[in-house]
Design a protein around this motif. Structure first.
Motif, short mmCIF file in Angstrom:
data_model
loop_
_atom_site.label_atom_id
_atom_site.label_comp_id
_atom_site.label_asym_id
_atom_site.label_seq_id
_atom_site.Cartn_x
_atom_site.Cartn_y
_atom_site.Cartn_z
N CYS A 199 0.98 -1.25 0.19
CA CYS A 199 0.06 -0.09 0.09
C CYS A 199 0.92 1.37 0.08
O CYS A 199 0.41 2.25 -0.60
CB CYS A 199 -1.04 0.09 1.22
SG CYS A 199 -2.27 -1.37 1.06
N PHE A 200 1.87 1.35 0.83
CA PHE A 200 2.76 2.57 0.83
C PHE A 200 3.40 2.73 -0.25
O PHE A 200 3.95 3.88 -0.67
CB PHE A 200 3.66 2.58 2.14
CG PHE A 200 2.86 2.85 3.22
CD1 PHE A 200 1.93 3.70 3.51
CD2 PHE A 200 3.08 2.05 4.51
CE1 PHE A 200 1.44 4.26 4.84
CE2 PHE A 200 2.32 2.50 5.62
CZ PHE A 200 1.36 3.45 5.93
N SER A 201 3.94 1.49 -0.95
CA SER A 201 4.68 1.75 -2.20
C SER A 201 3.76 2.07 -3.25
O SER A 201 4.07 2.99 -4.16
CB SER A 201 5.07 0.23 -2.75
OG SER A 201 6.12 -0.20 -1.88
N ALA A 202 2.52 1.80 -3.28
CA ALA A 202 1.44 2.34 -4.36
C ALA A 202 1.33 3.71 -4.22
O ALA A 202 0.93 4.45 -4.96
CB ALA A 202 0.26 1.30 -4.32
N TRP A 203 1.36 4.15 -2.57
CA TRP A 203 1.08 5.56 -2.51
C TRP A 203 2.26 6.43 -2.95
O TRP A 203 1.91 7.45 -3.51
CB TRP A 203 0.94 5.66 -0.89
CG TRP A 203 0.80 7.28 -0.20
CD1 TRP A 203 0.09 7.73 -0.70
CD2 TRP A 203 1.71 7.70 0.51
NE1 TRP A 203 0.22 9.18 -0.07
CE2 TRP A 203 1.31 9.02 0.96
CE3 TRP A 203 2.87 7.19 1.19
CZ2 TRP A 203 1.91 9.82 1.77
CZ3 TRP A 203 3.51 8.00 2.29
CH2 TRP A 203 3.06 9.46 2.27
N LYS A 204 3.38 5.87 -2.92
CA LYS A 204 4.57 6.77 -3.22
C LYS A 204 4.68 6.61 -4.94
O LYS A 204 5.11 7.51 -5.44
CB LYS A 204 6.00 6.10 -2.87
CG LYS A 204 6.15 6.08 -1.41
CD LYS A 204 7.59 5.19 -0.94
CE LYS A 204 8.67 6.33 -1.49
NZ LYS A 204 9.91 5.95 -0.98
N ASP A 205 4.00 5.68 -5.41
CA ASP A 205 3.95 5.63 -7.04
C ASP A 205 2.39 6.58 -7.48
O ASP A 205 2.53 6.28 -8.77
CB ASP A 205 3.66 3.98 -7.26
CG ASP A 205 4.07 3.73 -8.79
OD1 ASP A 205 5.49 4.17 -8.82
OD2 ASP A 205 3.40 3.30 -9.40
N ALA A 216 -4.35 4.38 -1.72
CA ALA A 216 -3.21 3.49 -0.97
C ALA A 216 -2.84 3.89 0.41
O ALA A 216 -2.27 3.03 1.17
CB ALA A 216 -2.04 3.93 -2.04
N LEU A 217 -2.92 5.39 0.59
CA LEU A 217 -2.35 5.73 2.10
C LEU A 217 -3.41 5.25 3.11
O LEU A 217 -3.03 4.68 4.27
CB LEU A 217 -2.39 7.40 2.16
CG LEU A 217 -2.10 7.99 3.31
CD1 LEU A 217 -0.66 7.47 3.82
CD2 LEU A 217 -2.53 9.41 3.35
N PHE A 218 -4.76 5.28 2.65
CA PHE A 218 -5.84 4.51 3.64
C PHE A 218 -5.57 2.99 3.83
O PHE A 218 -5.37 2.66 5.12
CB PHE A 218 -7.10 4.61 3.25
CG PHE A 218 -8.23 4.45 4.12
CD1 PHE A 218 -8.22 4.65 5.55
CD2 PHE A 218 -9.34 3.83 3.65
CE1 PHE A 218 -9.05 4.51 6.32
CE2 PHE A 218 -10.28 3.50 4.40
CZ PHE A 218 -10.44 3.95 5.92
N GLY A 219 -5.28 2.50 2.70
CA GLY A 219 -4.79 1.00 2.92
C GLY A 219 -3.48 0.79 3.67
O GLY A 219 -3.57 -0.31 4.38
N GLY A 220 -2.70 1.48 3.55
CA GLY A 220 -1.45 1.37 4.36
C GLY A 220 -1.67 1.68 5.89
O GLY A 220 -1.21 0.91 6.82
N LEU A 221 -2.52 2.66 6.22
CA LEU A 221 -2.94 2.89 7.79
C LEU A 221 -3.77 1.65 8.19
O LEU A 221 -3.53 1.32 9.31
CB LEU A 221 -3.58 4.08 7.72
CG LEU A 221 -2.90 5.47 7.25
CD1 LEU A 221 -3.72 6.48 7.60
CD2 LEU A 221 -1.68 5.60 8.29
N LEU A 222 -4.71 1.04 7.45
CA LEU A 222 -5.14 -0.11 7.70
C LEU A 222 -4.55 -1.19 8.15
O LEU A 222 -4.78 -1.90 9.04
CB LEU A 222 -6.32 -0.26 6.80
CG LEU A 222 -7.38 0.30 6.49
CD1 LEU A 222 -8.38 0.06 5.58
CD2 LEU A 222 -8.65 0.46 7.69
N SER A 223 -3.37 -1.57 7.31
CA SER A 223 -2.27 -2.46 7.28
C SER A 223 -1.58 -2.33 8.86
O SER A 223 -1.27 -3.27 9.69
CB SER A 223 -1.47 -2.46 6.34
OG SER A 223 -2.36 -2.69 4.90
N LEU A 224 -1.34 -0.91 8.95
CA LEU A 224 -0.58 -0.71 10.23
C LEU A 224 -1.45 -0.82 11.45
O LEU A 224 -1.04 -1.52 12.45
CB LEU A 224 -0.26 0.87 10.22
CG LEU A 224 0.52 1.41 11.51
CD1 LEU A 224 1.72 0.54 11.75
CD2 LEU A 224 0.60 2.89 11.40
#
Length: 469
Positions: A391-397, A403-411
């Motif tokens: 998710c964070f790689s997709a956010w950076k991309d 993607a940021l929301f997905g990264g926070l959910l993963s966290l």
């Protein structure tokens, strides 16, 4: 085809494109639906009640759909084997890729024997004494019998041979098994719902009475994301698509939706036949089996056994594909020995990576199912890290803000596993397993650090991402 980088002695070995959309979707669904789908409903009912558990599963599916959007983006962006390993490298570099790949490798390979030993549990339920011969020893309160090892080992070897032949045969076999799984689930759910004993009133009270509704939902939600582990077989096989990688996003979404519907159907089928508080008031070895037998007799058990058998077999098959492709990708990146990149056969499958996966999976049952469960629980950390890196790689991309929301959910999933007092906090045994694996990874990394650092970024980009600069 093998590729050579200009000015480098390194070669990039690639896999043949043999997988169609139906086969890839079947790999994911079959990996998502396993033994737990048919065993966990009883404990879910106890924890949250029918509505609470169903709500948690639906919320877990929604979380996975959000995270899956980033996976779809990264597959279209980087259609290579390795999945999260490649995405972690793309977004954060080789050190992060090693950490992500190290945990994922253990997680994937441990799920293979977990499914294989579940096959012995199914046989024990149907014929209790059939495999209880050749007692060997006990470990972690688990008696090890030669009959059980032969059953689990036979299943692992069977699917190892299937994978050895070629990915096209793997995906075709998986498609047939998943079709049989879905048909069996539809039949047992319809049989339970239309039986004379079934009543919607049996689902009351809709929440567990000894805990607050939100607390029950949260407890089931803590494990719900890991019910969907398996959709990430889709990125692991991305290099072998003979269709546009852009379709992967839809395949991920469909696998999660279908998996969610199957989980909820089996849960409600368990609770609708007998008033669920009465069903869970007594300790039973198999609540779903008990309820279905009460509804439609032995015929229902036959269809349920077929569904479970297919769920187990598709799990073994799917995670063998995921494990071998991840090991192949790590070998191609020089993180693991070149031995893992050996591709042979008419369909150019990573046979050495498959052999290694099979050998590890055959060794695991020697330690007993309880130890395997500790490892799998610990390896859930790797899965959560994989979600977060993707998710964070997709956010950076450029994929914002989903993607940021997905990264926070993963966290959040990581915190559920690691924060003391949280519903999903890992057991002490799983923490010890985690410590052992971290120490082994650290020793291995320190031994390989100079070699990895000496590989130019241009070469590493080419080996992992198939990108030339």
């Amino acid at each position: 085809m093998d590729h050579t980088i200009a000015g480098s002695a390194g070669k990039r070995v690639s896999l043949e494109k043999t997988m169609n959309p139906a086969g890839v979707l079947a790999l994911a669904i079959g990996s998502i639906i396993g033994w737990g789908c048919f065993i966990l409903p009883g404990s879910m009912l106890q924890t949250a009640g029918p509505l609470g558990a169903a709500t948690a599963i639906l919320l877990g599916g929604l979380v996975m759909l959000i995270i899956g959007k980033s996976y779809g983006h990264m597959i279209a962006r980087l259609p290579v084997s390795g999945g999260e390993f490649a995405y972690a490298y793309h977004g954060f570099g080789r050190n992060h890729a090693f950490a992500c790949g190290w945990f994922l490798a253990l997680g994937y390979v441990s799920i293979i024997p977990l499914n294989a030993t579940a096959l012995t549990l199914l046989v024990q339920f149907i014929a209790p004494d059939l495999l209880n011969w050749g007692y060997l020893y006990s470990i972690a309160n688990d008696d090890i019998y030669l009959g059980e090892l032969a059953m689990a080992g036979g299943a692992i070897l069977l699917f190892g041979i299937l994978n050895f032949v070629g990915s096209k045969l793997v995906s075709q076999t998986q498609t047939y098994m998943v079709a049989l799984l879905v048909i069996a689930v539809v039949i047992i759910a319809a049989g339970a719902a239309t039986s004379e004993q079934a009543s919607i009133g049996h689902l009351e009270p809709v929440f567990a009475q000894d805990t607050a509704p939100w607390a029950g939902i949260l407890k089931v939600l803590a494990i719900a994301p890991f019910l969907f582990v398996g959709f990430d077989t889709i990125p692991q096989s991305a290099e072998e698509y003979k269709f546009s990688p852009s379709l992967a996003s839809k395949l991920i979404a469909w696998s999660i939706v279908i998996g969610t519907l199957i989980y909820v159907a089996v849960l409600l089928e368990t609770g609708v036949v007998i008033p669920w508080p009465e069903l869970v008031s007594e300790e039973r070895s198999w609540y779903t089996g008990f309820a279905l037998e009460a509804a439609v007799g032995k015929a229902g058990i036959v269809f349920l056994a077929v569904a479970i058998c297919m769920g187990i077999c598709t799990g073994i098959n799917g995670f063998m594909v995921a494990t071998s492709r991840l090991l192949f990708s790590m070998g191609r990146a020089k993180v693991l020995p070149d031995w893992f990149t050996r591709v042979k056969g008419e369909h150019r499958v990573p046979r050495h990576a498959i052999v290694f996966s099979v050998v590890l999976a055959l060794v695991a049952p020697l330690f007993g199912r309880n130890v395997i469960i500790w490892v799998v629980d610990m390896a859930a950390l790797g899965t959560a890290f994989g979600y977060m890196y993707t998710c964070f790689s997709a956010w950076k991309d450029g994929r914002k803000p989903v993607a940021l929301f997905g990264g926070l959910l993963s966290l959040g999933i990581l915190l559920l596993l690691t924060l003391p007092g949280s519903p999903g906090f890992m057991s002490e045994e799983s923490w010890w397993a985690c410590l052992v694996w971290v120490v082994l990874g650290t020793v291995f990394y320190l031994g390989e650090r100079k070699k990895l650092a000496s590989i130019p970024k241009q070469e590493m980009d080419y080996l992992i991402l198939d990108q030339e600069s």
